[in-house]
Write a protein that holds these residues in place. Sequence first.
Motif, short mmCIF file in Angstrom:
data_model
loop_
_atom_site.label_atom_id
_atom_site.label_comp_id
_atom_site.label_asym_id
_atom_site.label_seq_id
_atom_site.Cartn_x
_atom_site.Cartn_y
_atom_site.Cartn_z
N ASP A 29 0.86 -1.18 0.00
CA ASP A 29 0.00 0.00 0.00
C ASP A 29 0.90 1.22 0.00
N ARG A 31 1.09 5.68 -0.58
CA ARG A 31 0.38 6.97 -0.64
C ARG A 31 1.04 7.80 -1.73
N SER A 33 1.24 11.54 -3.95
CA SER A 33 0.98 12.97 -4.01
C SER A 33 1.61 13.53 -5.27
N THR A 38 -2.94 15.14 -2.68
CA THR A 38 -2.66 13.81 -2.15
C THR A 38 -3.93 12.98 -2.26
N GLN A 41 -6.82 7.97 -0.18
CA GLN A 41 -6.63 6.59 0.24
C GLN A 41 -5.33 6.04 -0.35
N SER A 42 -4.85 4.97 0.24
CA SER A 42 -3.64 4.36 -0.29
C SER A 42 -3.97 3.62 -1.59
#
Length: 150
Positions: A29, A31, A33, A38, A41-42
Amino acid sequence: MSIVELAPPIKVWYKPLPKFPKTPWPIIDIRLSYKNKTLPQSVLSLVDSGANFSILHIEIAEALGVNLKKLGEPKPGGTSVSGFYKFWVLPEPLDVNIYGFSSNFKFTVIDNPNLIWPCILGENSIFEVARLDFQKFKGYFEIRFRQDIN
């Protein structure tokens, strides 16, 4: 060559996808941006030692606010496991957070509706910032991030 200090290992269990319940995959998972946006959610990302480049699904790029029209027409890419595709190379890296470790990775955006992965991390990304130890026979792999850049 100097010794590179590594963070303690993060154990990640192989996971199946609903569409392929009997096949475990090295999935993490992450993240994402881009500029000031961003994703809330992952994103599932395949860690792929056989991929030279890191790939982002067109829908994820659009959700991040990447203006693909500004990049011009996509280039013809050829045929992959998921079929014919076109692509754009993003001119700027994306900010990527993997289990608390932040990096900037370059991505190629793939326009192929059959691509099952939202993201694929290849040799030009995670493999430059971490040591990966795939132990599929044990059901997990380990990630050890470089301390000199994280």
